[in-house]
Structure formats: C-alpha cells, structure tokens
Scaffold this active site. Structure first.
Site, PDB file in Angstrom:
ATOM      1  N   TYR A  55    -100.989  12.373  -6.187  1.00 53.47           N
ATOM      2  CA  TYR A  55    -100.306  11.373  -5.369  1.00 53.47           C
ATOM      3  C   TYR A  55     -99.202  10.776  -6.233  1.00 53.47           C
ATOM      4  CZ  TYR A  55    -104.065  11.815  -1.952  1.00 53.47           C
ATOM      5  OH  TYR A  55    -104.953  12.277  -1.020  1.00 53.47           O
ATOM      6  N   HIS A 129    -109.799  19.000  -4.133  1.00 56.07           N
ATOM      7  CA  HIS A 129    -108.767  18.643  -3.156  1.00 56.07           C
ATOM      8  C   HIS A 129    -108.644  19.673  -2.035  1.00 56.07           C
ATOM      9  CE1 HIS A 129    -105.058  15.846  -3.070  1.00 56.07           C
ATOM     10  NE2 HIS A 129    -105.385  16.182  -1.848  1.00 56.07           N
ATOM     11  N   SER A 209    -105.778  10.688   6.958  1.00 52.74           N
ATOM     12  CA  SER A 209    -104.751  10.637   8.010  1.00 52.74           C
ATOM     13  C   SER A 209    -105.364  10.146   9.325  1.00 52.74           C
ATOM     14  CB  SER A 209    -104.113  12.023   8.197  1.00 52.74           C
ATOM     15  OG  SER A 209    -102.969  11.950   9.018  1.00 52.74           O
ATOM     16  N   PRO A 210    -106.123   9.049   9.297  1.00 51.34           N
ATOM     17  CA  PRO A 210    -106.903   8.637  10.466  1.00 51.34           C
ATOM     18  C   PRO A 210    -106.096   8.104  11.648  1.00 51.34           C
ATOM     19  CG  PRO A 210    -107.064   6.980   8.771  1.00 51.34           C
ATOM     20  CD  PRO A 210    -106.343   8.146   8.159  1.00 51.34           C
ATOM     21  N   GLY A 212    -102.960   9.534  12.118  1.00 51.41           N
ATOM     22  CA  GLY A 212    -102.006  10.607  12.344  1.00 51.41           C
ATOM     23  C   GLY A 212    -100.846  10.686  11.376  1.00 51.41           C
TER      24      GLY A 212
END
Length: 288
Positions: A55, A129, A209-210, A212
């Site tokens: 990240y 990952h 990505s809850p 979207g």
C-alpha cells in the site's frame, strides 16, 4: 462498538475494521491528515486495521502504509494492545503496477520488512495477499507456516482465494481469516461458497472494497432504493451498504477505507445500524 470473532484462537475485533490503503496510494493525504484519520477510527472503537507492504506508490515506497500506522499507534493515547494490525505479503509494485510475487524468498523478505515497518517482533495477523500463478500455492502457504513457527507471525490469513485454496491451506496451517472482495456490486463470495465455508469453519471473512471503491461510490449515493432507506434511517448510503454486508453472515467484517475523518467515522457508525428484514430484502433484490 459490537465485536465479531476473528477466527479460532484469535481475539474478537470490532465489527467494522479500517482498510488503510487509501492513505498511501495515489491521491493520498499528507502524513498529518492520515494520522488524524487513523486516530479518529481508533478513538471510535475500531480494533482491526488492515494494511499491506504494497500500500504505497511503487516499489521505492514499500511499507509506507505500515509506517503510517505504526507512527499513529505510537502517538495514540489509547491501549495499544487492544488494536490488531493485519498486514499482507505476496504482491509487488514495480513502477506502480500491482504484480504477484509470492515466492518463498520474497515472502520471507516481505515479512522482515513488515516487521521493521510496523516496529514489532511478531506480526499479529499476516495474510497471503494473493496466490501467485507462477508459484505452487503450497510453497507460499508453507513459507507462512515456517514464519509462524519461527515466531514472526501470530496468526495467518489468506486473501483473494477460493474454497479449494482455503482447504489446501488448512492442511498446512490454521487459517483464521479470509479477505476477499465483497460488496453490493460484487457478491461472488455468497455464490462461490467462501462466506459459508468460512462461517462453518469459524474463519473470519474480511470484506475488502465493501462499498465498491471509488468506481462505484457515486452509484451508491444516487441509487434510489439505497437512498430511500438511508434517508429513513438518517444515515448515508455507504453506511446502509455496510450494514447490509454485516447482516449477510455473523463472520463478516467489512474494512472500509477513507481519506478523511468524516468519511471514516461515517463508516464506523454503520456497525450500530440494524436494518429491518424488509430493507435487507429490498437491497438484496435491487439492481446495482
């Protein structure tokens, strides 16, 4: 905030976690603003922070997000041992690209770098990952088992995996969590059996990505069904979307991200939003 079990032999964590990725990729805030976001979610009761070595902007920036989190936790006035930081290894960022690299040699190197970036002697939760198509899956998972036996990892999780891959991993080591994409626009984990398998096995399902991601944010806000329900509960469409996720199974832990304190706290408050059955059905049947 309500809590949910992370997995066998692992502690319960907040029902809503925090996905810290937006604080370190393209369009990221400055370090001071990022620190305020992390502090705000911690003060609000979030006890699971999800990060990864990749990240960052590119391979010259590896560990940026982990270092941000370590700095914020050091400055935070709350109890450090109440927060579980989950990181990941198995990808690389050459020139900003996202590429698989779960070779045992690379995973061992990534683990050492994450230990240093987080400033710890043992990583609480380390997740593969993603499976690397160039490397036998058993080799990647076996390396994590070796690192766990060496005392460098407390618990191990997987990300971007199928039920068959979870079963293979379980034959090598205990799996406490699975982190796959899941939101109103992408509901594959319900259809492919991953959520239900994890539930039966006592494995936490961490939904990344809850809402979207940036691609679908505006669609959520404009959606007629979601908007009407959000207005009735006096909450945001994003909070309603997260509440719908939480209602799908008791082992689901969404990890929404945010670049501002306002958006971060809006997501956290979704943990206390209980939707009526009719609302859940309306959302499930709506087209997104």
């Amino acid at each position: 905030m309500q809590a949910r079990p992370l997995g066998a032999d692992a502690p319960a964590v907040s029902a809503i976690g925090f996905g810290a990725m937006p604080l370190s990729i393209q369009g990221r805030p400055d370090a001071t603003a990022a620190g305020r976001v992390i502090e705000a979610v911690l003060d609000a009761g979030v006890s699971l922070i999800d990060t990864a070595d990749v990240y960052c902007l590119d391979d010259t920036d590896i560990g940026h997000n982990e270092r941000l989190i370590a700095k914020a936790l050091k400055a935070w006035s709350g109890p450090r041992d109440s927060v579980l930081v989950a990181t990941k290894g198995g990808l690389s960022r050459p020139k900003g690209r996202w590429e698989s690299d779960a070779h045992p040699r690379r995973l061992r190197q990534a683990c050492e770098q994450s230990l240093e970036a987080l400033g710890v002697e043992c990583i609480a939760l380390y997740q593969l990952h993603a499976p690397d198509p160039r490397v036998p899956f058993t080799d990647s998972v076996g390396t994590l088992a070796d690192l766990q036996r060496a005392g460098k990892l407390r618990w191990v999780g997987l990300s971007n995996v199928s039920v068959d891959e979870i079963k293979i991993a379980e034959s090598i080591l205990p799996v406490v969590s699975v982190q796959n994409r899941f939101n109103l626009f992408y509901r594959a984990p319900l259809g492919d059996g991953v959520v239900n398998y994890c539930r039966r096995r006592g494995i936490a399902f961490i939904a990344y990505s809850p809402v979207g991601g940036s691609q679908y944010n505006k669609q959520l806000i404009r959606h007629s069904v979601l908007g009407a329900i959000a207005e009735r509960y006096e909450r945001s469409a994003h909070a309603v979307a997260l509440a719908w996720l939480l209602a799908q199974a008791p082992n689901i832990i969404p990890i929404p991200g945010a670049r501002s304190v306002e958006h971060a706290l809006d997501s956290v408050r979704a943990a206390d939003l209980t939707l009526e059955d009719s609302d859940l059905q309306a959302i499930s049947e709506a087209r997104f």
